[in-house]
Design a protein around this motif. Sequence first.
Motif, PDB file in Angstrom:
ATOM      1  N   TYR A 171      38.556  47.976  35.177  1.00  0.00           N
ATOM      2  CA  TYR A 171      38.389  47.737  36.741  1.00  0.00           C
ATOM      3  C   TYR A 171      38.867  46.313  37.275  1.00  0.00           C
ATOM      4  N   GLU A 172      39.064  46.303  38.213  1.00  0.00           N
ATOM      5  CA  GLU A 172      39.479  44.857  38.875  1.00  0.00           C
ATOM      6  C   GLU A 172      39.087  44.777  40.287  1.00  0.00           C
ATOM      7  N   ALA A 173      38.462  43.657  40.728  1.00  0.00           N
ATOM      8  CA  ALA A 173      38.136  43.294  42.310  1.00  0.00           C
ATOM      9  C   ALA A 173      38.690  42.264  42.615  1.00  0.00           C
ATOM     10  N   THR A 174      39.524  42.134  43.619  1.00  0.00           N
ATOM     11  CA  THR A 174      40.246  40.881  44.275  1.00  0.00           C
ATOM     12  C   THR A 174      38.974  40.094  44.901  1.00  0.00           C
ATOM     13  N   VAL A 175      39.054  38.860  44.632  1.00  0.00           N
ATOM     14  CA  VAL A 175      38.091  37.851  45.059  1.00  0.00           C
ATOM     15  C   VAL A 175      38.225  37.127  46.194  1.00  0.00           C
ATOM     16  N   ALA A 198      40.472  37.000  40.763  1.00  0.00           N
ATOM     17  CA  ALA A 198      40.352  38.463  40.315  1.00  0.00           C
ATOM     18  C   ALA A 198      39.156  38.499  39.550  1.00  0.00           C
ATOM     19  N   VAL A 199      38.558  39.667  39.501  1.00  0.00           N
ATOM     20  CA  VAL A 199      37.182  39.729  38.469  1.00  0.00           C
ATOM     21  C   VAL A 199      37.663  41.115  38.024  1.00  0.00           C
ATOM     22  N   ARG A 200      37.485  41.144  36.587  1.00  0.00           N
ATOM     23  CA  ARG A 200      37.723  42.251  35.786  1.00  0.00           C
ATOM     24  C   ARG A 200      36.562  42.648  34.990  1.00  0.00           C
TER      25      ARG A 200
END
Length: 182
Positions: free
Chosen positions: A159-163, A126-128
């Motif tokens: 925010y967060e994006a799943t990688v 994950a990227v935050r």
Amino acid sequence: MTGAKHHSARLLFRRVTTDEALALVQERLRLDAPSAPGYPDEGTRFFALRRLERDPDDGGVFGMYQVVEKATGAVTGHIGFHGTPDRNGAVRIGYAIASGARRQGYAGEALEWILGLARAHPGVRAVRADTKAHNVASQRVLESHGFELMRRDAEDLFYEATVAIDPAADAEGPPEPGCPAP
């Protein structure tokens, strides 16, 4: 992953050295290349300070990078990781584009690049990122690149994006550190 790509269509991403980070913090950085009006700003200096506090001899991929316009060689901002993946495989990123280089899509292009770098590292899940509540432009950039708002407080949005894991990264290992100068 060998030969990690340190460029996008219009931008180069040059790793900030320990000496350069120190010069940024001390406000004595002398750029050999041109820079966009407003570079470096306080956000860039703060990011450099955090990099030095974290690991002054950091040589891995999880560092700070200057965002450089290919066509002119001008430094337009920075992007980077606040550290290595935590125990859950999450990394935190930060970025800023100089006031004189905004509204040209550079933030989105740099964000796409760093997401690719994160995908290429097998330890990242994950990227935050966080941004000020008043920074609507940054919120739009994050949201348009798959980041979801996780929480907010009086001043900041988180925010967060799943990688999605790059299968080649698992087979080849993490990217090599450093990157070529523009």
